[in-house]
Scaffold this motif. Structure first.
Motif, mmCIF file in Angstrom:
data_model
loop_
_atom_site.group_PDB
_atom_site.id
_atom_site.type_symbol
_atom_site.label_atom_id
_atom_site.label_comp_id
_atom_site.label_asym_id
_atom_site.label_seq_id
_atom_site.Cartn_x
_atom_site.Cartn_y
_atom_site.Cartn_z
ATOM 1 N N ASP A 145 0.836 -1.208 0.000
ATOM 2 C CA ASP A 145 0.000 0.000 0.000
ATOM 3 C C ASP A 145 0.867 1.252 0.000
ATOM 4 N N ILE A 146 1.921 1.248 0.824
ATOM 5 C CA ILE A 146 2.803 2.410 0.909
ATOM 6 C C ILE A 146 3.570 2.612 -0.392
ATOM 7 N N ASP A 147 4.022 1.507 -1.010
ATOM 8 C CA ASP A 147 4.729 1.614 -2.292
ATOM 9 C C ASP A 147 3.816 2.188 -3.371
ATOM 10 N N ASN A 148 2.546 1.728 -3.393
ATOM 11 C CA ASN A 148 1.586 2.252 -4.377
ATOM 12 C C ASN A 148 1.344 3.739 -4.157
ATOM 13 N N LEU A 149 1.213 4.123 -2.871
ATOM 14 C CA LEU A 149 1.009 5.539 -2.554
ATOM 15 C C LEU A 149 2.221 6.361 -2.972
ATOM 16 N N ASN A 150 3.401 5.833 -2.746
ATOM 17 C CA ASN A 150 4.630 6.529 -3.125
ATOM 18 C C ASN A 150 4.720 6.700 -4.642
ATOM 19 N N LYS A 151 4.303 5.671 -5.397
ATOM 20 C CA LYS A 151 4.307 5.759 -6.861
ATOM 21 C C LYS A 151 3.342 6.835 -7.343
ATOM 22 N N GLN A 152 2.171 6.919 -6.680
ATOM 23 C CA GLN A 152 1.195 7.944 -7.067
ATOM 24 C C GLN A 152 1.728 9.347 -6.789
ATOM 25 N N ILE A 153 2.423 9.486 -5.647
ATOM 26 C CA ILE A 153 3.017 10.793 -5.315
ATOM 27 C C ILE A 153 4.088 11.164 -6.335
ATOM 28 N N GLN A 154 4.906 10.173 -6.705
ATOM 29 C CA GLN A 154 5.950 10.428 -7.704
ATOM 30 C C GLN A 154 5.335 10.817 -9.049
ATOM 31 N N SER A 155 4.220 10.161 -9.402
ATOM 32 C CA SER A 155 3.547 10.488 -10.669
ATOM 33 C C SER A 155 3.000 11.911 -10.645
ATOM 34 N N LEU A 156 2.405 12.302 -9.495
ATOM 35 C CA LEU A 156 1.880 13.664 -9.372
ATOM 36 C C LEU A 156 3.006 14.690 -9.453
ATOM 37 N N ARG A 157 4.122 14.394 -8.809
ATOM 38 C CA ARG A 157 5.275 15.301 -8.884
ATOM 39 C C ARG A 157 5.768 15.451 -10.308
ATOM 40 N N GLN A 158 5.779 14.331 -11.021
ATOM 41 C CA GLN A 158 6.255 14.360 -12.409
ATOM 42 C C GLN A 158 5.309 15.177 -13.284
ATOM 43 N N MET A 159 3.998 15.079 -12.991
ATOM 44 C CA MET A 159 3.008 15.847 -13.767
ATOM 45 C C MET A 159 3.131 17.341 -13.465
ATOM 46 N N LEU A 160 3.376 17.675 -12.183
ATOM 47 C CA LEU A 160 3.473 19.080 -11.807
ATOM 48 C C LEU A 160 4.807 19.695 -12.224
ATOM 49 N N ASN A 161 5.874 18.859 -12.197
ATOM 50 C CA ASN A 161 7.208 19.330 -12.594
ATOM 51 C C ASN A 161 7.793 18.354 -13.614
ATOM 52 N N PRO A 162 7.362 18.466 -14.864
ATOM 53 C CA PRO A 162 7.800 17.494 -15.879
ATOM 54 C C PRO A 162 9.299 17.486 -16.122
ATOM 55 N N ASN A 163 10.005 18.598 -15.769
ATOM 56 C CA ASN A 163 11.443 18.656 -16.026
ATOM 57 C C ASN A 163 12.277 18.088 -14.870
ATOM 58 N N GLN A 164 11.594 17.765 -13.767
ATOM 59 C CA GLN A 164 12.313 17.255 -12.600
ATOM 60 C C GLN A 164 12.500 15.746 -12.723
ATOM 61 N N ALA A 165 13.730 15.309 -12.555
ATOM 62 C CA ALA A 165 14.017 13.869 -12.642
ATOM 63 C C ALA A 165 13.504 13.167 -11.394
ATOM 64 N N VAL A 166 12.981 11.980 -11.589
ATOM 65 C CA VAL A 166 12.482 11.179 -10.474
ATOM 66 C C VAL A 166 13.653 10.553 -9.747
ATOM 67 N N GLN A 167 13.701 10.765 -8.422
ATOM 68 C CA GLN A 167 14.792 10.221 -7.621
ATOM 69 C C GLN A 167 14.473 8.779 -7.220
#
Length: 204
Positions: free
Chosen positions: A153-175
């Motif tokens: 559940d936590i991994d899925n939530l983390n993936k969703q947060i990373q996806s939202l970050r990528q959508m809001l900041n498309p130029n930011q590399a995913v860590q």
């Protein structure tokens, strides 16, 4: 001084007999296992009272062989397991007490609440289903909304947060997450038979 070597021999042979019988604690034993273990315990003290020590060890060996034979028949034949061990009994269904089964197994609500408190469950209504196992332990399943979050559940939530970050900041590399290679795994130590991290000699 005769009692000294008898006491030492009783401890050694008794340990071997109980080791053969298995490593379950009293709380994990079935009715038949408990009866035989109590019989072995009572039997082992007899030589100190003047009984023949070798007859005592012989009877103890027979009791353990009987226990092993009973456990083997339970593995091979389902009806023997039902007869000797019994079956799990449902005591909570959809958050409601099964009063009929509670009376059948003579298990009070106070005893059930004590078991639930020991498992950090604050309300019977939080439990989807619960069973009283043959060894006296309570098995349970929490309702969906009351279950703690799992790693998935936590991994899925983390993936969703990373996806939202990528959508809001498309130029930011995913860590990427950095795994800790030095993390201690106690179960791995059992498999490899050695400590992953060095401990002081006095503690090993």
């Amino acid at each position: 001084m005769d009692w000294i070597w008898k006491a030492v021999l009783i401890i050694l042979v008794g340990t071997i007999i109980l080791r053969i019988a298995g490593r379950k604690s009293i709380s994990q034993m079935t009715l038949s296992q408990t009866v035989i273990m109590i019989a072995i315990g009572s039997l082992l003290i007899q030589p100190v009272a003047g009984k023949n020590i070798w007859v005592t060890f012989g009877v103890g060996g027979v009791l353990v062989l009987t226990l092993i034979a009973m456990e083997f028949t339970q593995v091979k034949f389902d009806f023997m397991e039902r007869f000797l061990t019994g079956r799990s009994v449902s005591i909570i269904e959809n958050g409601q007490l099964n009063e009929k089964n509670l009376k059948k197994v003579r298990f009070t609500v106070d005893q059930l609440e004590m078991k639930l408190r020991q498992m950090n469950i604050t309300s019977i209504a939080d439990v989807k289903s619960a069973t009283l196992e043959p060894n006296g332990q309570v098995g349970y399943e929490l309702k969906e909304e009351k279950r703690p979050a799992t790693k998935k559940d936590i991994d899925n939530l983390n993936k969703q947060i990373q996806s939202l970050r990528q959508m809001l900041n498309p130029n930011q590399a995913v860590q990427p997450d950095e795994a800790n290679p030095l993390a201690e795994d106690l179960f791995k130590e059992v498999e490899t038979k050695q400590h992953q991290q060095a401990h002081p000699d006095r503690l090993q």
